[in-house]
Design a protein around this motif. Structure first.
Motif, short mmCIF file in Angstrom:
data_model
loop_
_atom_site.label_atom_id
_atom_site.label_comp_id
_atom_site.label_asym_id
_atom_site.label_seq_id
_atom_site.Cartn_x
_atom_site.Cartn_y
_atom_site.Cartn_z
N ILE A 71 1.03 -1.11 0.16
CA ILE A 71 0.00 -0.21 -0.08
C ILE A 71 0.87 1.14 0.06
O ILE A 71 1.52 1.48 1.05
CB ILE A 71 -1.06 0.01 1.28
CG1 ILE A 71 -1.88 -1.26 1.38
CG2 ILE A 71 -1.78 1.16 1.35
CD1 ILE A 71 -2.87 -1.30 0.04
N ALA A 72 0.93 1.84 -1.03
CA ALA A 72 1.91 3.14 -1.24
C ALA A 72 1.18 4.25 -0.52
O ALA A 72 -0.05 4.53 -0.58
CB ALA A 72 2.08 3.46 -2.80
N HIS A 73 2.04 4.97 0.29
CA HIS A 73 1.61 6.08 0.93
C HIS A 73 1.99 7.43 0.15
O HIS A 73 3.09 7.71 0.06
CB HIS A 73 2.19 6.33 2.50
CG HIS A 73 1.72 5.28 3.27
ND1 HIS A 73 1.73 5.35 4.49
CD2 HIS A 73 0.99 4.07 2.97
CE1 HIS A 73 1.15 4.50 5.23
NE2 HIS A 73 0.75 3.64 4.20
N ILE A 74 1.18 8.08 -0.49
CA ILE A 74 1.45 8.98 -1.54
C ILE A 74 1.03 10.33 -0.94
O ILE A 74 -0.26 10.68 -0.86
CB ILE A 74 0.71 8.84 -2.85
CG1 ILE A 74 0.92 7.46 -3.42
CG2 ILE A 74 1.00 9.96 -3.83
CD1 ILE A 74 0.27 6.90 -4.61
N PRO A 75 1.87 11.32 -0.64
CA PRO A 75 1.50 12.65 0.07
C PRO A 75 0.85 13.46 -1.04
O PRO A 75 1.44 13.58 -2.04
CB PRO A 75 2.72 13.12 0.53
CG PRO A 75 3.84 12.41 -0.27
CD PRO A 75 3.31 10.93 -0.64
N VAL A 76 -0.25 13.86 -0.65
CA VAL A 76 -1.05 14.80 -1.61
C VAL A 76 -0.94 16.38 -1.21
O VAL A 76 -0.77 17.01 -2.03
CB VAL A 76 -2.45 14.47 -1.62
CG1 VAL A 76 -3.33 15.49 -2.52
CG2 VAL A 76 -2.53 13.09 -1.96
N SER A 77 -0.69 16.55 0.13
CA SER A 77 -0.67 18.16 0.83
C SER A 77 0.20 17.72 1.90
O SER A 77 0.23 16.93 2.70
CB SER A 77 -1.74 18.63 0.67
OG SER A 77 -2.69 18.10 1.86
N ASP A 78 0.83 18.77 2.44
CA ASP A 78 1.40 18.96 3.55
C ASP A 78 1.26 20.18 4.25
O ASP A 78 1.64 21.35 3.56
CB ASP A 78 3.02 18.73 3.23
CG ASP A 78 3.69 18.32 4.47
OD1 ASP A 78 3.11 17.91 5.62
OD2 ASP A 78 4.87 18.58 4.63
N ASN A 79 1.16 20.44 5.45
CA ASN A 79 1.32 21.46 6.37
C ASN A 79 2.00 21.45 7.62
O ASN A 79 2.51 20.26 7.99
CB ASN A 79 0.10 22.38 6.54
CG ASN A 79 -0.91 21.35 7.31
OD1 ASN A 79 -0.67 20.72 8.36
ND2 ASN A 79 -2.22 21.04 6.83
N GLU A 80 2.08 22.21 8.46
CA GLU A 80 2.93 22.30 9.76
C GLU A 80 2.34 21.11 10.74
O GLU A 80 3.08 20.38 11.38
CB GLU A 80 2.72 23.59 10.46
CG GLU A 80 3.69 23.45 11.60
CD GLU A 80 3.70 24.98 12.45
OE1 GLU A 80 4.40 25.01 13.56
OE2 GLU A 80 3.06 25.74 11.84
N ASN A 81 1.10 20.71 10.62
CA ASN A 81 0.56 19.84 11.55
C ASN A 81 0.27 18.50 11.17
O ASN A 81 -0.05 17.50 12.05
CB ASN A 81 -0.66 20.51 12.36
CG ASN A 81 -0.27 21.66 13.14
OD1 ASN A 81 0.79 21.62 13.80
ND2 ASN A 81 -1.02 22.65 12.92
N GLU A 82 0.04 18.44 10.01
CA GLU A 82 -0.64 17.15 9.26
C GLU A 82 -0.23 16.89 7.83
O GLU A 82 -0.05 18.05 7.28
CB GLU A 82 -1.92 17.20 9.42
CG GLU A 82 -3.00 18.04 9.02
CD GLU A 82 -4.43 18.13 9.48
OE1 GLU A 82 -4.70 17.49 10.27
OE2 GLU A 82 -5.13 18.75 8.79
#
Length: 222
Positions: A71-82
């Motif tokens: 199961i690939a974990h593909i980051p879609v968006s990123d900010n300081e907390n999550e």
């Protein structure tokens, strides 16, 4: 096999089909009475735990250097907390017109009467042609047996005994559904949900259906 958001988006831009509720998925099947199995991955339920992959590895004796499923974990968006992730099942899609079958010089790569793309170990010579031909990169050469291997829906370890693939049983979120594609359970889900098929150039229609979903994960839990 590592994934990045860029690699996935490039693949998405190739060919991606979204469902029309109520469509007949067997309309293009040459034999409407043929038994064909299919897998559904509900990404909206998947939590990315990869327990399915661990169970697959143990049940099918997958070596450390290989993988039938992840199961690939593909980051879609990123900010300081999550960070928002897309959890994507990376495995054989048992596609029609599978290029891995076409390039095999011995006939070791083949499709059985259930529509499952398989590898006949006694005929495989370890040439790796099928591995190179698969656009999804979901095959590997077993370093111990020198035979190509991939997801086959646990056909020999479980399906012939009447059990579903181990990944389905192992999923704690019930994000995986498996069965005959023409069964009421599968057809009902496909008619009631908006799903998509991830299809890359060079391969035919997949028989792995996906319901899109993304998940926010707090950074301290990543």
């Amino acid at each position: 096999m590592s994934f990045t958001r860029r690699k996935f988006v490039i693949g998405m831009g190739t060919v991606m089909f979204f469902s029309v509720p109520g469509q007949n998925l067997l309309a293009n099947t040459k034999n409407a009475k043929a038994v064909r199995y299919a897998m559904i991955h509900d990404e909206s339920l998947c939590n990315g735990c990869n327990l399915c992959a661990r169970a697959c590895r143990k049940t099918n004796n997958v070596p450390e250097q290989g993988s039938r499923l992840s199961i690939a974990h593909i980051p879609v968006s990123d900010n300081e907390n999550e960070t928002q992730y897309h959890f994507f099942r990376h495995s054989c899609q048992h596609c029609e017109n599978a290029p891995c079958i076409d390039v095999c010089p011995t006939g070791a790569s083949w499709r059985d009467e259930r529509g499952i793309v398989r590898v006949e170990q006694s005929s495989c010579i370890g040439c790796s042609y099928c591995i190179g031909a698969c656009p999804y990169q979901v095959r590997y050469l077993n370093p111990h047996t020198k035979v190509a291997d991939k997801c086959d829906f646990c056909v020999e370890s479980r399906l012939v005994k009447g059990f579903a693939p181990i990944c389905v049983n192992a999923c704690p979120e019930h994000a995986l559904i498996f069965g005959r594609e023409d069964s009421p359970k599968i057809q009902s889900w496909l008619k009631e949900n908006n799903y998509y098929e991830y299809q890359l150039k060079g391969a035919g229609k997949p028989h792995l259906y996906r319901r899109f979903g993304q998940h926010l994960i707090k950074k301290e839990n990543v």
